[in-house]
Each structure stands twice: as structure tokens, then as C-alpha cells.
Design a protein around this motif. Sequence first.
Motif, short mmCIF file in Angstrom:
data_model
loop_
_atom_site.label_atom_id
_atom_site.label_comp_id
_atom_site.label_asym_id
_atom_site.label_seq_id
_atom_site.Cartn_x
_atom_site.Cartn_y
_atom_site.Cartn_z
N VAL A 1 0.84 -1.20 0.00
CA VAL A 1 0.00 0.00 0.00
C VAL A 1 0.88 1.25 0.00
CG1 VAL A 1 -1.77 1.30 1.23
CG2 VAL A 1 -1.89 -1.20 1.15
N LEU A 2 0.70 2.07 -1.03
CA LEU A 2 1.39 3.35 -1.17
C LEU A 2 0.50 4.45 -0.61
CD1 LEU A 2 3.43 5.42 -2.42
CD2 LEU A 2 2.15 5.17 -4.56
N VAL A 3 1.08 5.32 0.22
CA VAL A 3 0.34 6.46 0.79
C VAL A 3 1.17 7.73 0.56
CG1 VAL A 3 -0.66 7.49 2.85
CG2 VAL A 3 -0.69 5.00 2.57
N PHE A 4 0.53 8.76 0.01
CA PHE A 4 1.20 10.04 -0.15
C PHE A 4 0.16 11.15 -0.11
CE2 PHE A 4 0.13 8.66 -4.45
CZ PHE A 4 -0.41 9.79 -5.03
N THR A 5 0.63 12.38 0.10
CA THR A 5 -0.22 13.56 0.08
C THR A 5 0.21 14.46 -1.07
OG1 THR A 5 -0.54 13.46 2.48
CG2 THR A 5 -0.99 15.57 1.41
N THR A 6 -0.74 14.82 -1.92
CA THR A 6 -0.41 15.63 -3.09
C THR A 6 0.05 17.02 -2.69
OG1 THR A 6 -2.74 16.23 -3.27
CG2 THR A 6 -1.98 14.41 -4.64
N GLY A 7 1.17 17.45 -3.29
CA GLY A 7 1.59 18.84 -3.11
C GLY A 7 0.93 19.73 -4.14
N ASN A 8 0.65 19.16 -5.32
CA ASN A 8 -0.06 19.83 -6.41
C ASN A 8 -1.10 18.87 -6.96
OD1 ASN A 8 1.11 22.53 -6.86
ND2 ASN A 8 3.01 21.40 -7.21
N PRO A 9 -2.11 19.37 -7.67
CA PRO A 9 -3.16 18.48 -8.21
C PRO A 9 -2.59 17.46 -9.21
CG PRO A 9 -3.85 20.79 -8.29
CD PRO A 9 -2.39 20.80 -7.96
N ILE A 10 -3.22 16.27 -9.23
CA ILE A 10 -2.91 15.25 -10.25
C ILE A 10 -4.08 15.23 -11.22
CG2 ILE A 10 -2.38 12.83 -10.71
CD1 ILE A 10 -1.55 12.55 -7.79
N PRO A 11 -3.84 15.45 -12.52
CA PRO A 11 -4.95 15.46 -13.47
C PRO A 11 -5.60 14.08 -13.61
CG PRO A 11 -2.85 15.59 -14.62
CD PRO A 11 -2.54 15.74 -13.16
N ALA A 12 -6.77 14.07 -14.21
CA ALA A 12 -7.54 12.83 -14.35
C ALA A 12 -6.82 11.77 -15.17
CB ALA A 12 -8.91 13.13 -14.97
N ASP A 13 -5.88 12.21 -16.03
CA ASP A 13 -5.10 11.26 -16.83
C ASP A 13 -3.63 11.25 -16.41
OD1 ASP A 13 -4.39 13.76 -17.70
OD2 ASP A 13 -4.64 13.34 -19.84
N GLY A 14 -3.35 11.69 -15.21
CA GLY A 14 -1.97 11.74 -14.72
C GLY A 14 -1.43 10.36 -14.37
N LYS A 15 -0.14 10.34 -14.02
CA LYS A 15 0.53 9.09 -13.67
C LYS A 15 1.19 9.19 -12.30
CE LYS A 15 1.68 8.04 -18.53
NZ LYS A 15 0.83 6.89 -18.76
N ILE A 16 1.33 8.03 -11.67
CA ILE A 16 2.06 7.89 -10.41
C ILE A 16 3.14 6.85 -10.68
CG2 ILE A 16 1.93 7.25 -7.97
CD1 ILE A 16 -1.18 7.84 -8.29
N ILE A 17 4.40 7.20 -10.42
CA ILE A 17 5.51 6.30 -10.73
C ILE A 17 6.30 6.02 -9.47
CG2 ILE A 17 7.58 5.97 -12.13
CD1 ILE A 17 6.31 7.95 -14.16
N LEU A 18 6.40 4.73 -9.10
CA LEU A 18 7.08 4.31 -7.88
C LEU A 18 8.16 3.31 -8.23
CD1 LEU A 18 7.26 3.99 -4.73
CD2 LEU A 18 5.53 2.19 -4.96
N LEU B 1 1.62 3.84 -12.72
CA LEU B 1 0.17 3.78 -12.57
C LEU B 1 -0.44 4.92 -13.38
CD1 LEU B 1 0.15 3.34 -8.68
CD2 LEU B 1 0.07 1.52 -10.41
N THR B 2 -1.40 4.58 -14.25
CA THR B 2 -2.02 5.58 -15.11
C THR B 2 -3.49 5.73 -14.74
OG1 THR B 2 -0.51 5.04 -16.91
CG2 THR B 2 -2.51 6.23 -17.49
N ARG B 3 -3.90 6.95 -14.46
CA ARG B 3 -5.28 7.23 -14.07
C ARG B 3 -6.20 7.32 -15.28
NH1 ARG B 3 -6.73 12.08 -11.07
NH2 ARG B 3 -8.41 10.70 -10.37
N SER B 4 -7.47 6.97 -15.05
CA SER B 4 -8.49 7.20 -16.08
C SER B 4 -9.87 7.19 -15.41
CB SER B 4 -8.44 6.12 -17.17
OG SER B 4 -8.74 4.84 -16.64
N GLY B 5 -10.81 7.89 -16.04
CA GLY B 5 -12.20 7.85 -15.61
C GLY B 5 -12.52 8.54 -14.31
N GLY B 6 -11.62 9.36 -13.82
CA GLY B 6 -11.88 10.03 -12.55
C GLY B 6 -11.75 11.53 -12.66
N ASN B 7 -11.70 12.19 -11.52
CA ASN B 7 -11.57 13.64 -11.46
C ASN B 7 -10.15 14.03 -11.05
OD1 ASN B 7 -14.38 13.98 -11.96
ND2 ASN B 7 -14.80 13.56 -9.80
N GLU B 8 -9.80 15.28 -11.24
CA GLU B 8 -8.53 15.79 -10.76
C GLU B 8 -8.44 15.58 -9.25
OE1 GLU B 8 -6.54 19.81 -11.87
OE2 GLU B 8 -7.64 20.17 -9.98
#
Length: 196
Positions: free
Chosen positions: A32-49, A84-91
Amino acid sequence: PPAVTFTPSTFGGVATSVTPASLVAGAAGNAVLVFTTGNPIPADGKIILEFPTTFAAVAATAATAGTGMTGTLAAATSGRVVTLTRSGGNEITAGTEVTVTIPSVTNQKYEGSSGVFVGLKTTLSDGSTRIDEATTGTGTLPPAVTFTPSTFGGVATSVTPASLVAGAAGNAVLVFTTGNPIPADGKIILEFPTTF
């Protein structure tokens, strides 16, 4: 006036974490990855670990969005880097705590520290334009986790003397099933009771 170049935020200086479901050496399962956004992540943004090389394997082909995120996640793994690639959600707005469950993670095969995680960042859809990036200097990289030894896979072990007659001397046969590999230069240490 000339252009200025902006650097990524560092998750607002808030610590991040990665917690495997089991801390037993060699165990495989979710992390389980946990983080707090410093800036918004767009609906099609990525998370890379990027996991440390001490992890035996990372083979995530899916991931589950938890708190702080809407929509779904697709996962792709290269070595120990999970994208990880986002889709179908909100910012995802700034200052939001986000949790993500990443499957198919195999712990290192022996006890000890994993070492600090190598990298964590959020990006635009191109996967290269950074939004937030954890750094060693800000203490925002996911910290090391400590693994405990396996218990021979939960399989019973035994020691059988060649003779069970009191005072007899001879061989004793040790039998066990490995829970994790033993290297070619590894050791096996057995302590007999003081009654011997």
C-alpha cells in the motif's frame, strides 16, 4: 522577460510510505502506497514508484485506487518501477491524502532492511513532466521497511538421533523445508537442548 523553469513540488514536504501486507522475508502480496499531493494530479496523470533492488520481484499489472482518488488505475511494471495511469476520474486536488494498493510484490528473501525506496513521483499524462517528486533531502521518499525471517514456510522441522537409548552416541538427522532459498555460501545453525 525570459522564461522561468519550475521544479516539481516535493509532496508538500509530507512523508510518504509503502507498506507490504506481510513483512516476512519472501512473502508475496499487496503493498500500500500512501502520499499527500503537493499539487493536483490530473484525471489522466501518472504515479511512478520505484522499489529498492532488495525486493525479489515486482510484477504489478493492476492497481486499486483507495482513498483520495476517483476513477481507475492501469499498472505497468518494468524491472522494479511501477507506473500507474489514471483514467475515468476527477482531478485530485492539492493537499489530498491518497492511498493505492499495488499487487504482486515479493519481499526480499532474507531478514533485514529493504533500504529507502528509490523514487516516487506524479506526472502529467506524458509520464515525464513531474508534478510532485519525493527526494532524499526533504525526507519524502518512502522509508525502508524491515523484514523478519520466514519460519520454514510453516512446515514442521525435526531432529532424529540414530539411537534413542540413553547415553548412546551417534548421528542425528535434521530435516527441514526451506521457506526461502539458502545461498551456496549460506549457513545452517542448530542448537541442541542442554539435556544432550
